[in-house]
Design a protein around this motif. Sequence first.
Motif, PDB file in Angstrom:
ATOM      1  N   UNK A   1      -0.967  17.036   5.975  1.00  0.00           N
ATOM      2  CA  UNK A   1      -1.346  16.138   6.367  1.00  0.00           C
ATOM      3  C   UNK A   1      -0.239  15.184   4.819  1.00  0.00           C
ATOM      4  N   UNK A   2       0.461  15.814   4.005  1.00  0.00           N
ATOM      5  CA  UNK A   2       0.863  15.415   2.631  1.00  0.00           C
ATOM      6  C   UNK A   2       2.264  15.623   2.792  1.00  0.00           C
ATOM      7  N   UNK A   3       2.425  13.971   3.085  1.00  0.00           N
ATOM      8  CA  UNK A   3       4.068  13.717   2.571  1.00  0.00           C
ATOM      9  C   UNK A   3       5.020  14.339   1.757  1.00  0.00           C
ATOM     10  N   UNK A   4       4.578  14.239   1.054  1.00  0.00           N
ATOM     11  CA  UNK A   4       5.416  15.571   0.286  1.00  0.00           C
ATOM     12  C   UNK A   4       5.718  17.065   0.898  1.00  0.00           C
ATOM     13  N   UNK A   5       4.876  17.307   2.004  1.00  0.00           N
ATOM     14  CA  UNK A   5       5.460  18.633   2.724  1.00  0.00           C
ATOM     15  C   UNK A   5       6.443  18.040   3.797  1.00  0.00           C
ATOM     16  N   UNK A   6       6.731  17.972   4.470  1.00  0.00           N
ATOM     17  CA  UNK A   6       7.740  17.203   5.066  1.00  0.00           C
ATOM     18  C   UNK A   6       9.170  16.953   4.543  1.00  0.00           C
ATOM     19  N   UNK A   7       9.436  17.378   5.250  1.00  0.00           N
ATOM     20  CA  UNK A   7      11.993  17.204   4.667  1.00  0.00           C
ATOM     21  C   UNK A   7      12.812  16.071   5.359  1.00  0.00           C
ATOM     22  N   UNK A   8      11.922  15.922   6.550  1.00  0.00           N
ATOM     23  CA  UNK A   8      13.098  15.218   7.181  1.00  0.00           C
ATOM     24  C   UNK A   8      12.681  13.426   7.358  1.00  0.00           C
ATOM     25  N   UNK A   9      12.656  12.551   7.796  1.00  0.00           N
ATOM     26  CA  UNK A   9      12.074  11.578   7.923  1.00  0.00           C
ATOM     27  C   UNK A   9      12.969  10.388   8.500  1.00  0.00           C
ATOM     28  N   UNK A  10      12.417   9.854   9.546  1.00  0.00           N
ATOM     29  CA  UNK A  10      12.857   8.937   9.768  1.00  0.00           C
ATOM     30  C   UNK A  10      12.680   7.515   9.402  1.00  0.00           C
TER      31      UNK A  10
ATOM     32  N   UNK B   1       0.872  -1.346  -0.153  1.00  0.00           N
ATOM     33  CA  UNK B   1       0.390  -0.341   0.278  1.00  0.00           C
ATOM     34  C   UNK B   1       0.478   0.760   0.045  1.00  0.00           C
ATOM     35  N   UNK B   2       0.348   2.466  -0.278  1.00  0.00           N
ATOM     36  CA  UNK B   2       0.800   3.411  -0.509  1.00  0.00           C
ATOM     37  C   UNK B   2       1.257   4.143   0.938  1.00  0.00           C
ATOM     38  N   UNK B   3       2.644   4.689   1.583  1.00  0.00           N
ATOM     39  CA  UNK B   3       2.133   5.679   2.894  1.00  0.00           C
ATOM     40  C   UNK B   3       0.796   6.417   3.134  1.00  0.00           C
ATOM     41  N   UNK B   4       0.554   6.322   3.422  1.00  0.00           N
ATOM     42  CA  UNK B   4      -0.608   7.140   4.713  1.00  0.00           C
ATOM     43  C   UNK B   4       0.226   8.374   5.915  1.00  0.00           C
TER      44      UNK B   4
END
Length: 122
Positions: free
Chosen positions: A104-113, A42-45
């Motif tokens: 709520x949009x993952x594309x608008x987050x800059x850093x990820x664990x 599934x896609x990331x949600x």
Amino acid sequence: VQLVESGGGLVQAGGSLRLACAAFSFTVRSTAMGWFRQAPGKEREFVSGISGYGDTHYADAAKGRFTISKDFGKNVLYLQMDSLRPEDTAVYSCAARSSRYFSQYDSEYDSWGQGTPVTVSP
């Protein structure tokens, strides 16, 4: 910027887990942060988010069961997950924006664990 998640694992349906996301090189207090999940195939949600002003947001699937919070002293983001269901099984990742404002949009987050796996058995 570095984010390190912990707290995932195997739990039976109806159980609880608390995920933690330790932040390095920035302050969680003034940063919009979120939790996302990706189940196999599934896609990331979006799961939950909290702005740099403290307002919290939840996906419909998480409302009433999950609670997002920040510990300013420890510089950690948490996700308390109660009443877990098999459909909650996924890899959970925390993320941070270069902004105080929630998204709520993952594309608008800059850093990820790196993500922490959660498996809920029936």
